[in-house]
Write a protein that holds these residues in place. Structure first.
Motif: not given
Length: 393
Positions: A232, A226, A229
């Motif tokens: 992240r 992902d 995100c």
């Protein structure tokens, strides 16, 4: 001019900030660096062009071999007591990052060592030197607001900064004594200083309601597909060597914020009742677009509101006086609104003049006592009484 020889213990993110400041301060000399991870210490010394500074892997070795008169300790909180006590026993003055220690008992051990060895100790409440909060304290103490009744304070932590606590060592309460103590002991100190009184009882409500494990998909950001995100990991709020940057899951630095390996809160409110009748509240917010601290001080003659992002204090009077606006711009470009450099300068000045700092060890003890009570109130869902004896040695 005789320079103050300072050793740095703990070469992490905060330690590197102090290393740079010490190195550029005319009145100071960085005399030694100590970190248990010699590889990381060497990498950061090279990055900061401090390779010529002697490095040690234990406090004992540094005390035995290095020539210095003061130490700046920026280790994780749970190492504060051991590092500080060893330095005191060797007669070294100390600047100790906030909080002073996770428990009041550990604070008292540090204080005892300071007193027995005649060592100066400055606890890292850098907001004492912040232009805005320094002026808030002055106004509150001046009587301009009349009798003080209420204080409302909030720390609005930026989104990625707040998320970093979910993956760093702070995520374990055993390491920190609670989120408010670990991150916001600054704020507890300012509130108590404005109130000019002891907290006699507290209540607190806080929980983990967003960064919950049910949202976990992958343990590490570097393994997660992902890319969008918002949390992240991109290397924020930690210092990493080139090798660690190549594989951040090895430490792990990039632990998913929704991990199961944490027991701290992601939002909290505390209520404080002072012995002089002032009531205060503190709110912890981790999802701010613009990181800032705010404080509102309400008295019988007027209400003060201060915002660290705007760098201004606004006072509205209820006694017929015209409203007042007080600009409080940063005095330099260092961290915490310029207060980091001012705080270091004060430490060096106190050593040279043999005088106690504003944020002394009793202020450190008081903040930890209050923080411990707040965490106990949260965990037990009770109002916790703080006896006067808790603030004493």
């Amino acid at each position: 001019m005789k320079k103050c020889k300072i050793a740095l213990i703990g070469m992490g993110q905060r330690g590197c900030c102090y290393a740079k400041m010490i190195n550029r301060t005319p009145e100071a000399e960085l005399a030694a660096i100590c970190d248990t991870d010699s590889i990381r210490a060497a990498a950061f010394a090279k990055e900061l062009e401090l390779e010529h500074i002697p490095r040690y892997s234990t406090v004992e070795e540094m005390l035995e071999k290095a020539d210095f008169e003061a130490a700046v300790i920026t280790t994780p909180d749970f190492f504060h007591r051991d590092s500080a006590v060893k330095c005191c026993q060797a007669g070294k003055h100390i600047m100790l990052e906030k909080p002073m220690a996770p428990t009041a008992a550990e604070c008292r051990e540090i204080i005892k060592s300071c007193q027995e060895n005649n060592c100066l100790l400055q606890v890292g409440f850098v907001l004492r030197c912040h232009p805005l909060f320094r002026r808030v304290i002055e106004v509150a103490r001046s009587g301009k607001l009349g009798q003080l009744l209420n204080i409302t304070s909030t720390e609005h932590i930026g989104v990625m900064h707040g998320a970093s606590y979910m993956r760093r060592w702070h995520r374990k309460l055993a390491n920190s004594g609670g989120f408010i103590l670990a991150k916001c002991s600054h704020d507890l100190d300012i509130i108590a200083t404005v109130a000019d009184s002891k907290v006699k009882r507290v209540a607190s409500f806080g929980s983990l309601d967003f960064f919950t494990p049910d949202k976990l998909k992958y343990n590490y950001c570097s393994k997660c597909p992902d890319q969008e995100c918002r949390f992240r990991f991109k290397g924020e709020f930690v210092k990493m060597t080139p090798e660690e940057k190549a594989d951040p899951s090895a430490k792990p630095f990039d632990l998913c914020v929704y991990n199961r390996d944490k027991d701290l809160v992601d939002h909290e409110v505390a209520i404080l009742d002072f012995a002089n009748g002032i009531k205060a509240s503190f709110t912890l917010n981790l999802f701010a677009e613009v990181p800032k601290r705010t404080i509102c001080v309400a008295g019988t003659e007027g209400i003060l509101y201060a915002d660290s992002a705007d760098e201004v204090i606004n006072i509205n009077y209820s006694n017929g006086q015209p409203a007042e606006t007080i600009p409080c711009p940063a005095e330099n470009s260092s961290g915490h609104g310029g207060s980091d450099q001012s705080f270091l300068d004060e430490f060096i000045s106190c050593i040279s003049k043999n005088q106690p700092p504003q944020a002394d060890y009793m202020a450190g003890l008081a903040s930890t006592v209050i923080g411990n009570a707040i965490e106990k109130a949260r965990l037990t869902n009770q109002v916790i009484e703080i006896a006067d004896s808790e603030y004493q040695l």
